[in-house]
Structure formats: structure tokens, C-alpha cells
Scaffold this motif. Sequence first.
Motif, PDB file in Angstrom:
ATOM      1  N   VAL A   1     -50.171  -1.123  11.368  1.00  0.00           N
ATOM      2  CA  VAL A   1     -49.815  -2.540  11.500  1.00  0.00           C
ATOM      3  C   VAL A   1     -48.986  -2.762  12.755  1.00  0.00           C
ATOM      4  N   THR A   2     -48.068  -1.833  13.008  1.00  0.00           N
ATOM      5  CA  THR A   2     -47.224  -1.955  14.203  1.00  0.00           C
ATOM      6  C   THR A   2     -48.066  -1.888  15.473  1.00  0.00           C
ATOM      7  N   LEU A   3     -49.035  -0.969  15.485  1.00  0.00           N
ATOM      8  CA  LEU A   3     -49.908  -0.841  16.652  1.00  0.00           C
ATOM      9  C   LEU A   3     -50.751  -2.096  16.855  1.00  0.00           C
ATOM     10  N   ALA A   4     -51.238  -2.652  15.756  1.00  0.00           N
ATOM     11  CA  ALA A   4     -52.054  -3.865  15.855  1.00  0.00           C
ATOM     12  C   ALA A   4     -51.233  -5.023  16.400  1.00  0.00           C
ATOM     13  N   ILE A   5     -49.972  -5.106  15.923  1.00  0.00           N
ATOM     14  CA  ILE A   5     -49.107  -6.186  16.410  1.00  0.00           C
ATOM     15  C   ILE A   5     -48.823  -6.008  17.893  1.00  0.00           C
TER      16      ILE A   5
END
Length: 357
Positions: A3-7
Amino acid sequence: MFVTLAIAVLVVAIVLAVVDFRATPSPSSVPIERVAEPQLSIGVGNRVTVRLRNPYALPLRATIRDTVPASFDVDRRTADLVVGPGAVADAAYAARPRHRGSFRFGDVHLRLRGPLDLLQRQGRVPADAPANVYPDLQEIRRYEVSLRRGLAYDAGQRRARIPGAGSLFERLREYQPDDDPRWISWTATARRGRPISVEYETERQQRVLILLDAGRMMSSTLGRLTKLDHAVNTALMLSYVAIAKGDEVGLLGFADAVDLVDEEASRGLVAALTQLAGNNLVLCCVLQDPQLAEAAAREPGSSGELYERVVASEVLDARRRALAVLRRHGVHSIDVPAERLSVSTIQRYLELKKRFF
């Protein structure tokens, strides 16, 4: 972690999109002009150029779409341009008007791609302008070119001479009481022992009167243009050539119910032309209808097609009889397709001018 990478990717994409957006000029700020002839010609391709100037430090990648009148046919709807910093680029297309009259070009639609190619900015650049459509003026320009190249058929240069006051010597004759004393030739008078006058002649070119059928039957279409538009183009071209030859030109339009197809309706026209032929040299120019000729020559495959063939043949026979009557009464005529009307009319005018004048 995912999720952090996608954000993070989304944030980077948004930042790059914002950078791309800010680096892309607003379409309304890009200088655009349309270049076209002030007089457009009906039925032919008129060159129209949309010129884009890039006042920025980065290249512009643009897609242009011009707004043309609904009655104009164009060979291309959009054009892609790459314009360097401080440079100018043109997008040209051919506009073919189907009708004469006053129309208007609209705004130019412009789409600019960002330097990162992540987005596009689209807008409308005000470019409203008149589009005035006239008869085919390009044909006159082509004729002028042929004159300069020596290709035009040069005939009919002789003048009609009128005895009377003028500057050219005609003959010597006996002095008349109403003669101007300035006409007396004192040398000839002394030699003959009686008053002798000099008769002069003036030079006058022929008068060409164009009678243009503007009736209801002329509103039907042959090819891309109406019969009336074909006739107007020919009248314009004939006027130009006649004036270039030094003739005086007049134009008269009529709209009575005259027609060479219907023998009953054509009687008035035939009578008028034969009456004119008594004191004038008359040339009757008639437009052929290719659909009528095709219907008369088509092998019938049904009773309906047989009926069409019989009717078309009768119409063509009536037309030939009417033209034959005109020829018997001294009226010259041409019966040609629409695309040959101007050329054939000019050629016959020059031939008649050379032959009779």
C-alpha cells in the motif's frame, strides 16, 4: 508495504502530471492565424492555411482542427504539428465550397501534448472570419497563366469599323453641305478642282450580351454544382476573355419557364433566339445531363427501367429537334457536359469572332 509503494507511485504520478500540466501552455495563449483568399471559388479546392507560432522555449506538439462552414468539403479534418521554440509551422488543407454566398469560419480547436506526454491540454482559439464564396475565380487565374505562357488560343482580333468621325483614314469623297469644314482635304481639292472631304472611321469592338437562364430548372445539380453555378462560372470566364479581347460585355438574367426538353415550353425560347439571330450572331450553350443519357442507353432489366429508357430517349429527341430548329434559323449552339462548358464556350466564341468579325 504494498500500500505504501502504491501511494508513493501515485504521488509521483500526480507530481509528474502537475509538472507536465504546468509545462504545457494554455491553448488560448498560442498565437494562431488562418490564411485564406478573401474570395473563395465555388466547386474547386481553395487552399486554407492555419499558422501556429511558438513563442515558448520548449517545442510544441499540437493537433489542430479548424472549424469550416457546413457547406464546405475539406480534404483533411485535423493536422499534427511539431513546432520548435520560436518557430512557425503551417497546417494546410483544401476547402471546396458547394454553394455561393457569405459564410464564416469558426474558431480553431487546439490540443497540446505535454513534454512528458502524460496529459494533453485542449482549448479553442478565437479565429472567426468571413468566408465569401464567388464563382470560379481560379479558372480566370489559370487562363492568365496560359496567356503569359502563350498557350491561349489567340483569335478574333479584328475590329468592327464604323464610318464617321474618327482618326483612321477611310476614303476621299465629294464634299457634302453638312460636312465639317475640317474634313476638307485641300490638297485633293486643289488637284480635282472641287471640294473633297476626307472620311474617317472609328474603331469599335463587338458587343457581347450574355443571357443567363436563372430559372427553376437551373437549380438541379450536375456533379458538385448546380446548373446555375456552372452557367455563372462560364459567364464569368467568357466576360473576362471578351473584355481581354477588347469587347464590350453585358449580362442579362431571365427566369421564365423556358426549357429545351419540353417542346411546348421551348417554343418561346426558340422563337426569341431565332428573332435575335436576325440581326445578331447568337450562340446557344446547353448543358448535357449525363444521367439522362445513361438512362437512354441502359439496357432495361424490368418494365420500370424500360419506361425510364423510353422517356429519356423521347426527352433527348425533343432536345435534338429544338437545337436543329435553332441551327436552321442561324443560331449557333453547343451541347456539352458541365465540365466542358467553359472551355467549349470560350473556344466557340473565339472561333465565331475570328470567322465573322
